[in-house]
Design a protein around this motif. Structure first.
Motif, PDB file in Angstrom:
ATOM      1  N   PHE A 123       0.856  -1.183   0.000  1.00  0.00           N
ATOM      2  CA  PHE A 123       0.000   0.000   0.000  1.00  0.00           C
ATOM      3  C   PHE A 123       0.892   1.233   0.000  1.00  0.00           C
ATOM      4  O   PHE A 123       0.974   1.976   0.966  1.00  0.00           O
ATOM      5  N   THR A 124       1.551   1.450  -1.135  1.00  0.00           N
ATOM      6  CA  THR A 124       2.482   2.567  -1.258  1.00  0.00           C
ATOM      7  C   THR A 124       1.713   3.886  -1.296  1.00  0.00           C
ATOM      8  O   THR A 124       0.485   3.898  -1.419  1.00  0.00           O
ATOM      9  N   ALA A 125       2.446   4.989  -1.253  1.00  0.00           N
ATOM     10  CA  ALA A 125       1.807   6.309  -1.300  1.00  0.00           C
ATOM     11  C   ALA A 125       0.992   6.462  -2.590  1.00  0.00           C
ATOM     12  O   ALA A 125      -0.119   6.987  -2.583  1.00  0.00           O
ATOM     13  N   ASP A 126       1.551   5.978  -3.722  1.00  0.00           N
ATOM     14  CA  ASP A 126       0.837   6.106  -4.998  1.00  0.00           C
ATOM     15  C   ASP A 126      -0.431   5.264  -5.016  1.00  0.00           C
ATOM     16  O   ASP A 126      -1.463   5.682  -5.544  1.00  0.00           O
ATOM     17  N   VAL A 127      -0.359   4.060  -4.436  1.00  0.00           N
ATOM     18  CA  VAL A 127      -1.541   3.193  -4.368  1.00  0.00           C
ATOM     19  C   VAL A 127      -2.581   3.853  -3.474  1.00  0.00           C
ATOM     20  O   VAL A 127      -3.772   3.881  -3.792  1.00  0.00           O
ATOM     21  N   GLN A 128      -2.126   4.417  -2.347  1.00  0.00           N
ATOM     22  CA  GLN A 128      -3.043   5.098  -1.437  1.00  0.00           C
ATOM     23  C   GLN A 128      -3.726   6.258  -2.165  1.00  0.00           C
ATOM     24  O   GLN A 128      -4.931   6.469  -2.028  1.00  0.00           O
ATOM     25  N   GLY A 129      -2.943   6.999  -2.947  1.00  0.00           N
ATOM     26  CA  GLY A 129      -3.501   8.125  -3.695  1.00  0.00           C
ATOM     27  C   GLY A 129      -4.611   7.679  -4.641  1.00  0.00           C
ATOM     28  O   GLY A 129      -5.679   8.286  -4.695  1.00  0.00           O
ATOM     29  N   ALA A 130      -4.349   6.600  -5.394  1.00  0.00           N
ATOM     30  CA  ALA A 130      -5.335   6.091  -6.342  1.00  0.00           C
ATOM     31  C   ALA A 130      -6.575   5.596  -5.613  1.00  0.00           C
ATOM     32  O   ALA A 130      -7.713   5.880  -6.001  1.00  0.00           O
ATOM     33  N   PHE A 131      -6.358   4.842  -4.533  1.00  0.00           N
ATOM     34  CA  PHE A 131      -7.464   4.270  -3.765  1.00  0.00           C
ATOM     35  C   PHE A 131      -8.338   5.368  -3.184  1.00  0.00           C
ATOM     36  O   PHE A 131      -9.564   5.322  -3.270  1.00  0.00           O
ATOM     37  N   GLN A 132      -7.716   6.387  -2.585  1.00  0.00           N
ATOM     38  CA  GLN A 132      -8.484   7.462  -1.971  1.00  0.00           C
ATOM     39  C   GLN A 132      -9.202   8.292  -3.030  1.00  0.00           C
ATOM     40  O   GLN A 132     -10.308   8.773  -2.783  1.00  0.00           O
ATOM     41  N   LYS A 133      -8.601   8.461  -4.201  1.00  0.00           N
ATOM     42  CA  LYS A 133      -9.270   9.209  -5.273  1.00  0.00           C
ATOM     43  C   LYS A 133     -10.523   8.456  -5.695  1.00  0.00           C
ATOM     44  O   LYS A 133     -11.603   9.049  -5.851  1.00  0.00           O
ATOM     45  N   PHE A 134     -10.397   7.138  -5.845  1.00  0.00           N
ATOM     46  CA  PHE A 134     -11.529   6.295  -6.218  1.00  0.00           C
ATOM     47  C   PHE A 134     -12.653   6.429  -5.194  1.00  0.00           C
ATOM     48  O   PHE A 134     -13.810   6.667  -5.524  1.00  0.00           O
ATOM     49  N   LEU A 135     -12.291   6.289  -3.893  1.00  0.00           N
ATOM     50  CA  LEU A 135     -13.300   6.374  -2.847  1.00  0.00           C
ATOM     51  C   LEU A 135     -13.936   7.764  -2.799  1.00  0.00           C
ATOM     52  O   LEU A 135     -15.121   7.902  -2.538  1.00  0.00           O
TER      53      LEU A 135
ATOM     54  N   ASP B  23      10.784   7.190  13.586  1.00  0.00           N
ATOM     55  CA  ASP B  23      11.354   7.937  12.455  1.00  0.00           C
ATOM     56  C   ASP B  23      10.706   7.478  11.151  1.00  0.00           C
ATOM     57  O   ASP B  23      10.334   8.296  10.300  1.00  0.00           O
ATOM     58  N   GLU B  24      10.590   6.150  11.021  1.00  0.00           N
ATOM     59  CA  GLU B  24      10.014   5.573   9.804  1.00  0.00           C
ATOM     60  C   GLU B  24       8.566   6.008   9.646  1.00  0.00           C
ATOM     61  O   GLU B  24       8.119   6.373   8.558  1.00  0.00           O
ATOM     62  N   ILE B  25       7.830   5.997  10.761  1.00  0.00           N
ATOM     63  CA  ILE B  25       6.421   6.399  10.735  1.00  0.00           C
ATOM     64  C   ILE B  25       6.302   7.854  10.267  1.00  0.00           C
ATOM     65  O   ILE B  25       5.502   8.182   9.389  1.00  0.00           O
ATOM     66  N   GLY B  26       7.109   8.730  10.856  1.00  0.00           N
ATOM     67  CA  GLY B  26       7.044  10.157  10.515  1.00  0.00           C
ATOM     68  C   GLY B  26       7.393  10.414   9.064  1.00  0.00           C
ATOM     69  O   GLY B  26       6.673  11.122   8.346  1.00  0.00           O
ATOM     70  N   ALA B  27       8.490   9.814   8.607  1.00  0.00           N
ATOM     71  CA  ALA B  27       8.928  10.014   7.221  1.00  0.00           C
ATOM     72  C   ALA B  27       7.875   9.514   6.243  1.00  0.00           C
ATOM     73  O   ALA B  27       7.535  10.190   5.266  1.00  0.00           O
ATOM     74  N   GLU B  28       7.350   8.332   6.508  1.00  0.00           N
ATOM     75  CA  GLU B  28       6.356   7.731   5.626  1.00  0.00           C
ATOM     76  C   GLU B  28       5.067   8.545   5.609  1.00  0.00           C
ATOM     77  O   GLU B  28       4.449   8.751   4.563  1.00  0.00           O
ATOM     78  N   ALA B  29       4.646   9.032   6.772  1.00  0.00           N
ATOM     79  CA  ALA B  29       3.402   9.813   6.866  1.00  0.00           C
ATOM     80  C   ALA B  29       3.510  11.111   6.069  1.00  0.00           C
ATOM     81  O   ALA B  29       2.584  11.490   5.343  1.00  0.00           O
ATOM     82  N   LEU B  30       4.645  11.792   6.199  1.00  0.00           N
ATOM     83  CA  LEU B  30       4.796  13.053   5.470  1.00  0.00           C
ATOM     84  C   LEU B  30       4.894  12.802   3.970  1.00  0.00           C
ATOM     85  O   LEU B  30       4.347  13.558   3.162  1.00  0.00           O
ATOM     86  N   ALA B  31       5.572  11.714   3.576  1.00  0.00           N
ATOM     87  CA  ALA B  31       5.667  11.368   2.153  1.00  0.00           C
ATOM     88  C   ALA B  31       4.276  11.151   1.578  1.00  0.00           C
ATOM     89  O   ALA B  31       3.939  11.628   0.492  1.00  0.00           O
ATOM     90  N   ARG B  32       3.450  10.426   2.318  1.00  0.00           N
ATOM     91  CA  ARG B  32       2.090  10.188   1.872  1.00  0.00           C
ATOM     92  C   ARG B  32       1.289  11.471   1.790  1.00  0.00           C
ATOM     93  O   ARG B  32       0.479  11.659   0.889  1.00  0.00           O
ATOM     94  N   LEU B  33       1.504  12.357   2.753  1.00  0.00           N
ATOM     95  CA  LEU B  33       0.782  13.636   2.772  1.00  0.00           C
ATOM     96  C   LEU B  33       0.983  14.363   1.444  1.00  0.00           C
ATOM     97  O   LEU B  33       0.021  14.774   0.798  1.00  0.00           O
ATOM     98  N   ILE B  34       2.234  14.507   1.014  1.00  0.00           N
ATOM     99  CA  ILE B  34       2.460  15.296  -0.191  1.00  0.00           C
ATOM    100  C   ILE B  34       2.110  14.558  -1.478  1.00  0.00           C
ATOM    101  O   ILE B  34       1.818  15.187  -2.491  1.00  0.00           O
ATOM    102  N   VAL B  35       2.088  13.228  -1.434  1.00  0.00           N
ATOM    103  CA  VAL B  35       1.692  12.470  -2.633  1.00  0.00           C
ATOM    104  C   VAL B  35       0.171  12.408  -2.760  1.00  0.00           C
ATOM    105  O   VAL B  35      -0.392  12.677  -3.816  1.00  0.00           O
TER     106      VAL B  35
END
Lengths: 147, 143
Positions: A123-135, B23-35
């Motif tokens: 569940f990568t950031a890109d997958v999350q992005g696609a999934f959330q856009k769909f929802l 650290d991993e949680i924070g980095a991953e969360a922020l990465a997801r935020l901007i993507v």
């Protein structure tokens, strides 16, 4: 009309193909009832919802979770016109079930959390992005016929 | 909406349990935020590298998670304990508070991914409430 990239289309098909509906549906709905307890207002005839354990063990919640998740199949198969696909369901939720449309968003968030747990690192950031856009499109479509 | 004594224990215990990967949680969360929410990049226009796995994003995610852990330590008085951070966000950073909610969601997605077994609905609701109260405390000085 919503524009989908090839990645987004492929991702949505793949996520739902791999999904265990009998596991994810009940998990998402029961999580929603626990995390946002006011959503229980729509399930007065479901019996025991007194605590998290009761909710997670409740067979009516489980059955309904599966029903709701399978409801997403239509959108997965008709990504290019989700709004029309859900027009009837939107009327149902508005006029018969009288569900506040904000609840669709709450359930969508819980579904995202459950899918993240099942998919783990996939569940990568890109997958999350696609999934959330769909929802988000589904949620918007379900709210469209409210007036 | 406030945390019960039991929920405070749940929150403290859970964050202690996952602290080795904070650290991993924070980095991953922020990465997801901007993507997933590209509009949040507007706050980081001054960084040369805005790639989700780049150094600035990962470093800042670690900083933000440090703030979350500070909030855990001040769980009995979030408004008072986070006064300095509130002033920072209100007067210097001027982050629209709607973004606190979005980041909280990203943090919880990462917690769910990394700790699928542990992030039960009971823990989820306590953490969700806690992060909402942290957001509220951070908004204290806004106006």
């Amino acid at each position: 009309m919503v524009q989908w990239t090839d990645f987004e289309r492929a991702t949505i098909q793949s996520v739902f193909e791999k999904m265990d509906y009998d596991d994810v549906g009940p998990a998402a709905l029961s999580r929603c009832l626990v995390v946002y307890p006011w959503t229980q207002r729509y399930f007065g005839n479901f019996g025991n919802l007194y605590n998290a354990a009761a909710i997670q063990g409740n067979p009516m919640v489980a059955a309904h979770g599966k029903t709701v998740l399978h409801g997403l199949d239509r959108a997965v198969k008709n990504m290019d016109d989700i709004k029309a696909t859900y027009a009837e369901l939107s009327v149902l939720h508005s006029e018969k079930l009288r569900v506040d449309p904000d609840n669709f968003r709450l359930l969508a968030d819980c579904l995202t959390i459950v899918v993240a747990a099942r998919m783990g690192a996939a569940f990568t950031a890109d997958v999350q992005g696609a999934f959330q856009k769909f929802l988000a499109v589904v949620v918007s479509s379900l709210g469209k016929q409210y007036h | 909406m406030s945390l019960s004594a039991k929920e405070k224990v749940i929150v403290k215990d859970f964050f202690a349990k996952v602290s080795s990967r904070s650290d991993e949680i924070g980095a991953e969360a922020l990465a997801r935020l901007i993507v997933v929410y590209p509009q949040t990049k507007s706050y980081f226009a001054h960084w040369k590298d805005l790639s989700p796995n780049g150094a600035p994003v990962r470093k800042h995610g670690i900083t933000v998670m440090g703030g979350v852990y500070e909030a855990v330590s001040k769980i009995d008085d979030l408004a008072g304990g986070l006064l300095n951070l509130s002033e920072l966000h209100a007067f210097v950073l001027r982050v629209d508070p709607v973004n606190f909610k979005i980041l909280s969601h990203c943090i919880m997605v990462v917690l769910s991914m990394l700790f699928a077994e542990e992030f039960t609905p009971q823990i989820h609701v306590a953490v969700d409430k806690f992060l909402a109260l942290v957001a509220l405390a951070l908004s204290e000085k806004y106006r």
